[in-house]
Enzyme design. Structure first.
Site, mmCIF file in Angstrom:
data_model
loop_
_atom_site.group_PDB
_atom_site.id
_atom_site.type_symbol
_atom_site.label_atom_id
_atom_site.label_comp_id
_atom_site.label_asym_id
_atom_site.label_seq_id
_atom_site.Cartn_x
_atom_site.Cartn_y
_atom_site.Cartn_z
ATOM 1 N N PHE A 21 0.836 -1.213 0.000
ATOM 2 C CA PHE A 21 0.000 0.000 0.000
ATOM 3 C C PHE A 21 0.869 1.261 0.000
ATOM 4 C CE2 PHE A 21 -2.230 2.722 3.385
ATOM 5 C CZ PHE A 21 -2.974 3.444 2.478
ATOM 6 N N TYR A 149 3.791 -7.349 16.903
ATOM 7 C CA TYR A 149 4.046 -6.427 15.788
ATOM 8 C C TYR A 149 4.777 -5.186 16.301
ATOM 9 C CZ TYR A 149 3.184 -2.723 12.388
ATOM 10 O OH TYR A 149 3.345 -1.675 11.514
HETATM 11 P P1 NAD Z 1 1.668 -3.660 3.128
HETATM 12 O O1 NAD Z 1 1.374 -5.011 3.690
HETATM 13 O O2 NAD Z 1 0.819 -3.182 2.007
HETATM 14 O O3 NAD Z 1 3.204 -3.593 2.660
HETATM 15 C C1 NAD Z 1 4.184 -4.461 3.105
HETATM 16 C C2 NAD Z 1 4.774 -5.170 1.887
HETATM 17 O O4 NAD Z 1 5.866 -5.986 2.310
HETATM 18 C C3 NAD Z 1 3.763 -6.097 1.189
HETATM 19 O O5 NAD Z 1 3.668 -5.746 -0.184
HETATM 20 C C4 NAD Z 1 4.358 -7.498 1.366
HETATM 21 O O6 NAD Z 1 4.123 -8.342 0.247
HETATM 22 C C5 NAD Z 1 5.830 -7.185 1.558
HETATM 23 N N1 NAD Z 1 6.556 -8.201 2.315
HETATM 24 C C6 NAD Z 1 6.157 -8.879 3.426
HETATM 25 N N2 NAD Z 1 7.105 -9.751 3.817
HETATM 26 C C7 NAD Z 1 8.145 -9.621 2.937
HETATM 27 C C8 NAD Z 1 9.415 -10.254 2.807
HETATM 28 N N3 NAD Z 1 9.816 -11.204 3.666
HETATM 29 N N4 NAD Z 1 10.214 -9.880 1.790
HETATM 30 C C9 NAD Z 1 9.817 -8.925 0.899
HETATM 31 N N5 NAD Z 1 8.635 -8.298 0.984
HETATM 32 C C10 NAD Z 1 7.796 -8.643 1.982
HETATM 33 O O7 NAD Z 1 1.619 -2.636 4.339
HETATM 34 P P2 NAD Z 1 1.751 -1.044 4.335
HETATM 35 O O8 NAD Z 1 0.577 -0.521 5.056
HETATM 36 O O9 NAD Z 1 2.071 -0.528 2.986
HETATM 37 O O10 NAD Z 1 3.012 -0.855 5.283
HETATM 38 C C11 NAD Z 1 4.319 -0.585 4.799
HETATM 39 C C12 NAD Z 1 5.244 -0.373 5.980
HETATM 40 O O11 NAD Z 1 4.792 0.750 6.739
HETATM 41 C C13 NAD Z 1 5.303 -1.559 6.926
HETATM 42 O O12 NAD Z 1 6.631 -1.690 7.362
HETATM 43 C C14 NAD Z 1 4.411 -1.133 8.080
HETATM 44 O O13 NAD Z 1 4.810 -1.739 9.285
HETATM 45 C C15 NAD Z 1 4.643 0.362 8.088
HETATM 46 N N6 NAD Z 1 3.516 1.095 8.685
HETATM 47 C C16 NAD Z 1 2.298 1.139 8.057
HETATM 48 C C17 NAD Z 1 1.249 1.841 8.656
HETATM 49 C C18 NAD Z 1 -0.125 1.931 8.023
HETATM 50 O O14 NAD Z 1 -1.039 2.487 8.649
HETATM 51 N N7 NAD Z 1 -0.334 1.433 6.805
HETATM 52 C C19 NAD Z 1 1.456 2.474 9.884
HETATM 53 C C20 NAD Z 1 2.710 2.385 10.482
HETATM 54 C C21 NAD Z 1 3.731 1.705 9.867
#
Ligand code: NAD
Length: 328
Positions: A21, A149
């Site tokens: 995302f 997490y």
């Molecule tokens: P998301 O799940 O869409 O993105 C994470 C991506 O990492 C996914 O596309 C997944 O396929 C990939 N992934 C997972 N394991 C993997 C691996 N072993 N090797 C390679 N790729 C892998 O989630 P997001 O919401 O886009 O979050 C992105 C980052 O931002 C994350 O680190 C999340 O912890 C952090 N974050 C997000 C939010 C939020 O509200 N969306 C808030 C705080 C932090």
């Protein structure tokens, strides 16, 4: 201004978790601005179709160091987003969360050290704060993680900073609060609150509020978060820092439901489920450090951001006839 580079300032980026995302929105924005963008994602939840063709995409695991060595050649800055991100799932599978979120971060830092990359921007989370009396949450509050997490994000922050210190890599950890916007995942179990409520509203379905709905969160629109991330690649004097990225506002779940019903005109039924854990009672980011270091001033209000999400995300289109059409 941060994020506005000329062609002569073209940079090479690697984004882990690029098909997710946040990752896809960031990758597309950097590519649009004329940068070279490589993306890595194991596609466990990501969707490579979300990436524009200019992004050089590789499928792979963030723990695969030989692959990282290749992808890191000539990279100026790494964005490390690859992670497992579902809090309830982390309670069931803490070992997997540790392996990807902590182990993957250590693998990446080691590979960056080997290749000699200058800067990494790590996406940490507001979840590391847990329950805190004092609001808004400032970066020097003592973390109080409540889920595997949140622990994994905090441990990864420490690894990023410590390995960075030892090897002269500039690091910045962005503690991002609740992001929402077009393209957010909507898994069948434990979906994030905003896309879940929007979907139910558009279907005149059922909105289930955990607890009494008085718990607050800091909801921040995707484009604002991406702007902060872009700025973090070049901002001076941010090495080894932790910086909050939120809206700086708090909204109760009850108020969120009211706004969603208001803008959609939905007749969805609202149910309070007192048995579901509502999570921490308050979350509001203190964003003064982000303002100072990243020139970060969020531009999109919650109401506008929800409207933009409905407009731009095709999954919400056509779910519900327009109000005027219903009367006919
Ligand atoms: P998301 O799940 O869409 O993105 C994470 C991506 O990492 C996914 O596309 C997944 O396929 C990939 N992934 C997972 N394991 C993997 C691996 N072993 N090797 C390679 N790729 C892998 O989630 P997001 O919401 O886009 O979050 C992105 C980052 O931002 C994350 O680190 C999340 O912890 C952090 N974050 C997000 C939010 C939020 O509200 N969306 C808030 C705080 C932090």
């Amino acid at each position: 201004q941060a994020g506005k580079w000329g062609v002569e300032d073209q940079m090479n980026f690697l984004i882990t978790g690029a098909a997710g995302f946040l990752g896809s929105a960031l990758a597309n924005r950097l590519a649009r601005e004329g940068h070279q963008v490589r993306g890595l994602d194991d596609l466990s939840t990501g969707n490579p179709q979300a990436l524009s063709p200019e992004v050089l995409f590789t499928r792979g695991d963030v723990n695969d160091r030989p692959k990282l060595w290749t992808l890191l050649q000539d990279v100026d800055c790494v964005y490390h987003l690859a992670a497992r991100v579902a809090v309830p799932e982390s309670i069931l599978y803490p070992r997997e969360y540790n392996a990807t979120n902590v182990g993957g971060t250590v693998s990446l830092m080691e590979a960056m050290r080997d290749v000699g990359v200058r800067r990494v921007v790590f996406t940490s989370s507001g979840a590391v704060y847990g329950d805190q009396q004092e609001q808004p949450l400032s970066e020097d509050a003592r973390p109080n993680p409540r889920s595997p997490y949140a622990v994994s994000k905090l441990a990864a922050e420490y690894y990023v900073r410590t390995i960075g210190d030892l090897w002269g890599i500039e690091t910045v950890s962005l503690r991002i609060f609740n992001v929402y916007g077009p393209g957010q995942h909507l898994p069948p179990s434990h979906p994030p609150v905003i896309p879940n409520f929007l979907r139910q509203a558009m279907r005149d379905g059922t909105i289930v509020v955990h607890g009494d709905g008085s718990q607050t969160r800091d909801y921040v629109f995707l484009d604002d978060v991406v702007s902060a991330m872009v700025a973090a690649a070049t901002a001076p004097d941010i090495g080894q820092r932790v910086i909050n990225i939120g809206s700086g506002q708090e909204t109760s779940v009850r108020e969120l439901v009211r706004i969603i019903l208001d803008i959609t005109g939905s007749k969805a039924e609202i149910i309070n489920n007192p048995r579901n854990d509502p999570g921490v009672s308050r979350m509001r980011a203190d964003i003064r450090l982000a303002q100072e270091k990243l020139n970060y001033y969020p531009q999109v209000s919650l109401e506008t951001g929800l409207r933009l999400t409905l407009e731009r995300d095709p999954r919400f289109k056509g779910e519900r006839p327009a109000r005027s059409a219903q009367r006919g």
